[in-house]
Structure formats: C-alpha cells, structure tokens
Scaffold this active site. Sequence first.
Site, PDB file in Angstrom:
ATOM      1  N   PRO A   9       0.918  -1.177   0.385  1.00  0.00           N
ATOM      2  CA  PRO A   9       0.078   0.156  -0.315  1.00  0.00           C
ATOM      3  C   PRO A   9       1.285   1.044   0.377  1.00  0.00           C
ATOM      4  CG  PRO A   9      -0.080  -1.061   2.021  1.00  0.00           C
ATOM      5  CD  PRO A   9       0.171  -1.894   1.517  1.00  0.00           C
ATOM      6  N   ASN A  10       0.490   2.096  -1.113  1.00  0.00           N
ATOM      7  CA  ASN A  10       0.549   3.860  -0.943  1.00  0.00           C
ATOM      8  C   ASN A  10       1.982   3.368  -2.036  1.00  0.00           C
ATOM      9  OD1 ASN A  10      -1.066   5.234   0.937  1.00  0.00           O
ATOM     10  ND2 ASN A  10      -0.176   4.108   2.346  1.00  0.00           N
ATOM     11  N   ARG A  17       5.200  10.702  -2.682  1.00  0.00           N
ATOM     12  CA  ARG A  17       4.698  10.357  -1.580  1.00  0.00           C
ATOM     13  C   ARG A  17       6.107  10.612  -0.879  1.00  0.00           C
ATOM     14  NH1 ARG A  17       4.739   4.520   1.351  1.00  0.00           N
ATOM     15  NH2 ARG A  17       4.031   5.296   2.707  1.00  0.00           N
ATOM     16  N   TYR A  22      11.411   8.889   1.325  1.00  0.00           N
ATOM     17  CA  TYR A  22      11.384   7.786   0.167  1.00  0.00           C
ATOM     18  C   TYR A  22      11.846   8.001  -1.357  1.00  0.00           C
ATOM     19  CZ  TYR A  22       8.083   6.019   3.599  1.00  0.00           C
ATOM     20  OH  TYR A  22       7.130   5.484   4.420  1.00  0.00           O
ATOM     21  N   ASN A  74       7.784  -5.280  -0.597  1.00  0.00           N
ATOM     22  CA  ASN A  74       7.712  -3.495   0.221  1.00  0.00           C
ATOM     23  C   ASN A  74       6.586  -4.068   0.370  1.00  0.00           C
ATOM     24  OD1 ASN A  74       7.829  -1.776   1.665  1.00  0.00           O
ATOM     25  ND2 ASN A  74       8.803  -0.485   0.138  1.00  0.00           N
ATOM     26  N   ALA A  77       2.844  -0.708   5.004  1.00  0.00           N
ATOM     27  CA  ALA A  77       2.365  -1.015   6.301  1.00  0.00           C
ATOM     28  C   ALA A  77       2.150  -2.173   6.290  1.00  0.00           C
ATOM     29  CB  ALA A  77       0.892   0.490   6.708  1.00  0.00           C
ATOM     30  N   GLU A  98      12.335  -9.096   1.924  1.00  0.00           N
ATOM     31  CA  GLU A  98      11.410  -8.125   2.292  1.00  0.00           C
ATOM     32  C   GLU A  98      12.865  -6.503   2.413  1.00  0.00           C
ATOM     33  OE1 GLU A  98      10.703  -8.286   6.812  1.00  0.00           O
ATOM     34  OE2 GLU A  98      10.270  -6.983   6.741  1.00  0.00           O
ATOM     35  N   HIS A 100      12.950  -2.204   2.470  1.00  0.00           N
ATOM     36  CA  HIS A 100      12.424  -0.628   2.956  1.00  0.00           C
ATOM     37  C   HIS A 100      13.313  -0.465   2.244  1.00  0.00           C
ATOM     38  CE1 HIS A 100       9.261  -2.792   6.058  1.00  0.00           C
ATOM     39  NE2 HIS A 100      10.163  -4.175   5.784  1.00  0.00           N
ATOM     40  N   ARG A 107      12.607   4.676  13.100  1.00  0.00           N
ATOM     41  CA  ARG A 107      11.550   5.896  12.595  1.00  0.00           C
ATOM     42  C   ARG A 107      10.246   5.721  14.193  1.00  0.00           C
ATOM     43  NH1 ARG A 107       8.867   5.324   6.917  1.00  0.00           N
ATOM     44  NH2 ARG A 107       7.729   6.747   7.696  1.00  0.00           N
TER      45      ARG A 107
HETATM   46  C1  DQA Z   1       7.642   1.182   4.161  1.00  0.00           C
HETATM   47  C2  DQA Z   1       8.333   1.905   5.649  1.00  0.00           C
HETATM   48  C3  DQA Z   1       7.437   1.424   6.416  1.00  0.00           C
HETATM   49  O1  DQA Z   1       6.564   1.926   7.715  1.00  0.00           O
HETATM   50  C4  DQA Z   1       5.876   2.297   5.696  1.00  0.00           C
HETATM   51  O2  DQA Z   1       4.543   2.214   6.094  1.00  0.00           O
HETATM   52  C5  DQA Z   1       5.480   1.809   4.259  1.00  0.00           C
HETATM   53  C6  DQA Z   1       6.681   2.351   3.141  1.00  0.00           C
HETATM   54  C7  DQA Z   1       9.386   1.595   3.810  1.00  0.00           C
HETATM   55  O3  DQA Z   1       9.930   0.972   2.110  1.00  0.00           O
HETATM   56  O4  DQA Z   1      10.407   1.877   4.599  1.00  0.00           O
HETATM   57  O5  DQA Z   1       4.948   2.417   2.801  1.00  0.00           O
HETATM   58  O6  DQA Z   1       8.371   0.028   3.680  1.00  0.00           O
END
Ligand code: DQA
Length: 150
Positions: A9-10, A17, A22, A74, A77, A98, A100, A107
């Site tokens: 998501p996102n 964003r 990011y 990735n 959330a 995984e 990020h 954070r």
């Molecule tokens: C993320 C870190 C997560 O905590 C966050 O909710 C994201 C992006 C990252 O790529 O740093 O959506 O996965």
Amino acid sequence: MKILLINGPNLNLLGTREPAKYGHTTLPEVEAMVREAGTALGVEVACFQSNHEGGIVDRLHAARTEGVAGVIINPGAYTHTSVAIRDAFAGTAIPFAEIHVSNVHAREPFRHHSYLSEIAAGIVVGFGVEGYLLALRGLVKKLQAASKAA
Ligand code: DQA
C-alpha cells in the site's frame, strides 16, 4: 528463474509521497530498474502493486502455481500489521526478501516490528530504492546456491 516484485500500500505513490523519506524515484522507474537488473542476472522479473492486503495474499497464491522461485516484497504498512501476508508466505513456502526504502528502525516504534522478517530469506532496510537491487542480488544468489545444493 522467475522472480516476483511486490509493492504494498501507498508505494504506487513513490516519487511524490514524502520524498524526504522515500526519495524521488517513481514506482514504474523502480520496476524498470529491477527488471533490467534481472535481465543482467538472467532472471525474469514480474511486478505487482496493491493497496489491498487480500490482493497481495491472492497474488502469492497464484505465484506458487506459476513457478515463481522467489519474491521481493516491500509490504509497506502491512509489514507491521499483517499476519495474513506472513501466513501466505508460510503457506506457499516461496522464499522472499523483505525491503524497506526508509530505515524503519530509525522511525516510530510501531515501524520497528515486522511480521515478515522472522521468516524472510533476507532483509534490506534504509538504502533508498537501491535496496530493491540489493534485495534482488541477494535473493537470486541464495536461490542459485540452494538449487546447486539440491
Ligand atoms: C516502508 C516503511 C513502512 O513503515 C511504511 O508504512 C511504508 C514504506 C519503506 O519502504 O520504508 O509504506 O515499507
């Protein structure tokens, strides 16, 4: 060898964003970068993004029947909330990396726990979108070593 790149998501908003966290690279640019790196490594990379937990679970179930050797994810959330995605990896037994983009450990405390890390083949955190390439290299090496040993 088939590798599936999943963004949760996102992450469709990458590039616009919260760029301080990011960066400015968009998701289509990331996907093109990973596909190209895959070609150089001799692997085929398919890409999928969803803002829905069930969509990601369904995609993992399909990946098993498509002969996907490994997944780079990735989970956004859902990293911090999703037992369902963890169970989908456990249930399909597809090895995964995984990744990020941001350093989640620097954070908010709620980002420090991942439901997936314990069962991941490897984790890349905090290297920006470069992390997708590091994850690809690490995962492909591991999968190649495992198929040689078998
Ligand atoms: C993320 C870190 C997560 O905590 C966050 O909710 C994201 C992006 C990252 O790529 O740093 O959506 O996965």
